[in-house]
Motif scaffolding. Structure first.
Motif, short mmCIF file in Angstrom:
data_model
loop_
_atom_site.label_atom_id
_atom_site.label_comp_id
_atom_site.label_asym_id
_atom_site.label_seq_id
_atom_site.Cartn_x
_atom_site.Cartn_y
_atom_site.Cartn_z
N MET A 63 46.88 -33.99 -75.80
CA MET A 63 45.74 -33.54 -76.62
C MET A 63 46.24 -32.62 -77.72
O MET A 63 47.07 -31.74 -77.49
CB MET A 63 44.73 -32.81 -75.74
CG MET A 63 43.51 -32.28 -76.48
SD MET A 63 42.34 -31.53 -75.32
CE MET A 63 41.27 -30.67 -76.47
N TYR A 107 45.94 -29.59 -80.05
CA TYR A 107 45.21 -28.32 -79.98
C TYR A 107 44.99 -27.69 -81.35
O TYR A 107 43.89 -27.29 -81.68
CB TYR A 107 46.00 -27.33 -79.09
CG TYR A 107 45.68 -27.38 -77.63
CD1 TYR A 107 45.25 -28.56 -77.03
CD2 TYR A 107 45.79 -26.25 -76.83
CE1 TYR A 107 44.95 -28.61 -75.67
CE2 TYR A 107 45.49 -26.28 -75.47
CZ TYR A 107 45.07 -27.47 -74.90
OH TYR A 107 44.76 -27.52 -73.56
N GLU A 137 50.55 -28.79 -79.48
CA GLU A 137 50.01 -29.82 -78.59
C GLU A 137 49.78 -29.23 -77.20
O GLU A 137 50.37 -28.22 -76.82
CB GLU A 137 51.00 -30.99 -78.48
CG GLU A 137 51.39 -31.62 -79.80
CD GLU A 137 50.25 -32.39 -80.46
OE1 GLU A 137 49.32 -32.79 -79.72
OE2 GLU A 137 50.28 -32.57 -81.69
N GLU A 138 48.92 -29.88 -76.43
CA GLU A 138 48.65 -29.44 -75.06
C GLU A 138 49.94 -29.42 -74.24
O GLU A 138 50.73 -30.35 -74.29
CB GLU A 138 47.64 -30.37 -74.40
CG GLU A 138 47.23 -29.92 -73.01
CD GLU A 138 46.13 -30.77 -72.41
OE1 GLU A 138 45.49 -30.33 -71.44
OE2 GLU A 138 45.90 -31.89 -72.92
N GLY A 139 50.14 -28.34 -73.51
CA GLY A 139 51.33 -28.21 -72.67
C GLY A 139 52.51 -27.55 -73.35
O GLY A 139 53.51 -27.24 -72.69
N HIS A 177 40.97 -27.56 -82.07
CA HIS A 177 40.11 -28.52 -81.36
C HIS A 177 38.89 -27.80 -80.77
O HIS A 177 39.01 -26.71 -80.21
CB HIS A 177 40.91 -29.20 -80.25
CG HIS A 177 40.26 -30.43 -79.72
ND1 HIS A 177 39.16 -30.39 -78.90
CD2 HIS A 177 40.56 -31.75 -79.89
CE1 HIS A 177 38.80 -31.63 -78.58
NE2 HIS A 177 39.63 -32.47 -79.17
N VAL A 184 39.00 -26.41 -77.19
CA VAL A 184 40.06 -25.46 -76.84
C VAL A 184 39.54 -24.03 -76.91
O VAL A 184 38.92 -23.63 -77.90
CB VAL A 184 41.28 -25.63 -77.78
CG1 VAL A 184 42.28 -24.49 -77.58
CG2 VAL A 184 41.97 -26.96 -77.53
N HIS A 203 40.83 -26.40 -71.19
CA HIS A 203 41.84 -26.37 -72.26
C HIS A 203 41.94 -24.97 -72.84
O HIS A 203 41.04 -24.52 -73.55
CB HIS A 203 41.48 -27.39 -73.34
CG HIS A 203 41.32 -28.78 -72.83
ND1 HIS A 203 42.36 -29.49 -72.28
CD2 HIS A 203 40.23 -29.58 -72.76
CE1 HIS A 203 41.93 -30.68 -71.91
NE2 HIS A 203 40.65 -30.76 -72.17
N LEU A 252 44.43 -22.19 -74.98
CA LEU A 252 45.62 -21.78 -75.74
C LEU A 252 45.77 -20.28 -75.53
O LEU A 252 44.96 -19.49 -76.02
CB LEU A 252 45.46 -22.10 -77.23
CG LEU A 252 46.56 -21.52 -78.15
CD1 LEU A 252 47.94 -22.04 -77.76
CD2 LEU A 252 46.26 -21.82 -79.61
N LYS A 301 48.11 -23.93 -65.74
CA LYS A 301 48.18 -25.03 -66.71
C LYS A 301 47.60 -24.56 -68.04
O LYS A 301 46.45 -24.85 -68.37
CB LYS A 301 47.44 -26.25 -66.18
CG LYS A 301 48.08 -26.85 -64.93
CD LYS A 301 47.32 -28.08 -64.45
CE LYS A 301 47.99 -28.68 -63.22
NZ LYS A 301 47.26 -29.86 -62.71
N THR A 334 48.50 -23.81 -72.35
CA THR A 334 49.37 -23.97 -73.51
C THR A 334 49.62 -22.57 -74.05
O THR A 334 48.70 -21.78 -74.19
CB THR A 334 48.69 -24.87 -74.55
OG1 THR A 334 48.40 -26.13 -73.95
CG2 THR A 334 49.58 -25.07 -75.76
#
Length: 637
Positions: free
Chosen positions: A1, A3, A27-29, A63, A66, A174, A176, A202, A204
């Motif tokens: 995904m 972000y 990006e996600e992760g 996003h 997020v 999600h 950040l 989990k 980002t």
């Protein structure tokens, strides 16, 4: 995904551009560490991404699903509210239920606590509450009713960190997470816990940190911001240093070629040919690009100084049977030590163990309760502490340094003037005439540090020197200190910094005990973990041995009684009652096990039932042993 997207982002303060033309994606992760010098806009960039500031130019897209969580270097609180109110600031049923439960637990009011427990049950909030308790416990936040306005700097950082981690745990989806120097004011145990926590969650992550071991443990990508460019490196800090060196070597070659071409093009431009063809016009247009490449400057942070240090005599410092206490808190208990020339000692221990008091005693800022502290006549202390600059902030940087001395002596007979020394510590000539009030927090720390070094001490004491310093400055400082010939005493939670610069450690173990450990910090942590594991195993072995001996004694006693005893009415009655009690305990055990497996009970009930299971097991062991003993007596009659 996807972000975040940033395109041509720019920000200035007055006429000073912090950055412009920045482009990047998150990006996600992704787990990213951002590296840049103090004063180049790292914190400002993070605040723009979090929506706390706006860019002057460019585009920022985040996003819609997020959630951005920001942990700032200087956290803001509503000081009139309690710690609890500042941490649980979301208006959400689960958050409100946990907040009410924590308030009731603190007050001790049974009726209020009962209502809070019912609400927690209703919202199934116990799982999240257990995570909250773990965060508060690890960050040593206990007095939740305390006013936020009464917190110290270190306490504010811990409360802000707890608030951020609880926020991201609550969001679930999600997130950040943006963190600006999260390890400042944290001890090593807490830093290591935070490493593990962030790796388990989990999220980002975009992170600014000076702690290179923390960076390696948490991040897998490094962004270096230089002016308007981001250089992206995959991998750990060591890989970043290698790739950066290779990039700069290639850049040197490119600049060299550009300079040769620039000289030729400049000569051609000065001729000013009267007739310009289409081809020559393109050559004119390309001249500006050639000129900019030729005039690029590479920031070299490598320091190699042969310092002409103030002479250090044979006697440095000696402590004999030194005692120091504050009430019941014992800091030193008969401490003996004689410092030698060129010693490089790290000081470690939990906050409040007495490290700063030890430094103050050594420099004569505090007096010992008893014992002697003798300092050599040639010793010149340089002390860097966390209090910061004590100076009128309308003074310019260059004048502040010149007030200390005009020149810094070198071993070869030469010297560096104040401006040259400032450049060595990353203050460029155009910044040296800036007012101190205009410097960032990290730049002020850097100025304080270099002003202490400029005094040319031969016994340097650094109390948490790495807090608020950027990695380029730390690299300069480490290079300088690696060549330093005087005595060095360092208090720091920066494991990388300690490993590179210290030969042995003073470990403050509490209650006045100080261990002299012969190795660096990593070696000490490995030794400490090995010792803890050995002690744990020894306790387990002791319990197993004791249980075996007790069991043998009980069996022997039972056998002896079996041979000698004859059953009485009392024995028969006891045997019958034991049978009933054992059946009842087994039934209760089964019912409790079913409740525990259900997974819907509140935390307090789970705790109580778990304790009861242990009691039942102990009762069953005792009663079954007696039942067997009576059984053998009855059967033998």
């Amino acid at each position: 995904m996807h972000y975040v997207s940033v395109e041509a982002l720019g920000k200035s303060y007055g006429i000073k551009p912090l950055f412009n033309g920045l482009d990047f994606h998150i990006e996600e992760g992704d787990k990213i560490a951002l590296i840049a010098r103090n004063g180049t806009g790292k914190s400002t960039l993070l605040k723009i991404l979090a929506g706390k500031e706006t860019a002057d130019e460019g585009k920022l897209w985040i996003h819609k699903d997020v959630t951005v969580a920001l942990f700032e270097q200087e956290p803001s609180f509503l000081d009139e509210l309690s710690v609890l109110d500042n941490i649980f600031h979301h208006n959400h049923p689960v958050i409100n239920a946990i907040k009410a439960y924590e308030e009731a637990s603190e007050s001790g009011d049974a009726e209020t606590l009962g209502k809070a427990i019912m609400k927690m049950d209703e919202l199934h909030a116990w799982d999240f509450d257990s995570k909250v308790k773990q965060i508060l416990g690890k960050l040593q936040i206990h007095q939740l009713g305390q006013s936020a306005g009464t917190l110290s700097g270190g306490q504010r950082k811990r409360v802000a960190l707890a608030r951020t981690l609880i926020d991201i745990g609550f969001e679930h989806k999600h997130v950040l997470l943006i963190m600006d120097e999260p390890t400042n004011h944290l001890d090593i145990d807490t830093i290591e816990w935070l490493e593990n926590y962030l790796n388990q969650e989990k999220v980002t992550l975009l992170l600014v940190t000076h702690d290179r071991y923390f960076l390696d443990a948490v991040c897998n990508e490094i962004w270096e911001m230089e002016g308007s460019r981001l250089h992206i490196y995959k991998g750990d800090y060591e890989n970043y240093m290698e790739k950066k060196a290779a990039r700069e070597e290639q850049l040197v070659s490119t600049i060299g070629k550009a300079k040769n071409l620039y000289r030729k093009e400049l000569e051609w431009m000065r001729k000013q040919p009267r007739a310009r063809t289409t081809k020559s016009k393109s050559r004119i247009d390309a001249f500006a690009d050639v000129e900019s490449k030729a005039k690029q400057r590479i920031q070299n942070s490598q320091v190699s100084l042969q310092v002409k240090m103030n002479r250090l005599g044979g006697k440095v410092a000696e402590l004999k049977k030194v005692y120091k206490s504050f009430g019941d808190a014992v800091i030193l208990k008969g401490f003996d030590y004689t410092f030698s020339k060129g010693e490089r000692i790290g000081m470690v221990g939990k906050n409040g163990a007495g490290k700063t008091t030890f430094l103050n005693l050594l420099m004569g800022l505090e007096q010992a309760d008893s014992g002697k502290i003798n300092i050599g006549e040639t010793v010149v202390f340089g002390y860097y502490c966390q209090q910061g600059l004590e100076v009128k902030e309308d003074m310019r940087v260059i004048n502040y340094v010149k007030n200390i001395a005009e020149n810094f002596p070198l071993a070869n007979g030469g010297s560096l003037n104040a401006s040259q020394f400032l450049q060595l510590f990353l203050f460029e000539p155009d910044q040296q005439h800036t007012f101190i009030s205009k410097l960032s927090g990290g730049e002020k720390k850097r100025l304080l540090l270099l002003s202490i070094l400029f005094k040319n001490p031969n016994f340097l004491i650094l109390d948490e020197p790495t807090n608020d310093l950027d990695l380029p400055t730390l690299s300069v400082l480490e290079d300088f200190l690696s060549e330093y010939q005087g005595c060095l005493l360092i208090v720091s939670h920066d494991r990388y910094f300690m490993d590179r610069l210290t030969d042995h450690l003073f470990v403050f173990e509490g209650a006045g005990a100080i261990r002299d450990f012969p190795g660096n910090y990593t070696q000490y942590r490995l030794w400490e973990k090995s010792r803890e594991e050995n002690e744990k195993n020894a306790r387990v072995d002791k319990r197993v041995s004791e249980n075996a001996v007790n069991a043998d004694q009980e069996v022997s006693s039972a056998n002896l009684n079996t041979r000698k005893a004859k059953p009485s009415y009392k024995d028969k009655r006891e045997f019958q009652i034991l049978q009933e009690e054992i059946d009842a305990l087994e039934k209760e055990k089964s019912e409790i096990t079913a409740k525990l497996n259900n997974g819907t009970l509140p935390y307090e009930q789970l705790e109580a039932l778990s304790a009861r299971i242990g009691e039942i097991a102990a009762l069953l062991d005792t009663k079954e042993l007696r039942w067997l003993e009576l059984s053998e007596i009855l059967e033998g009659s």
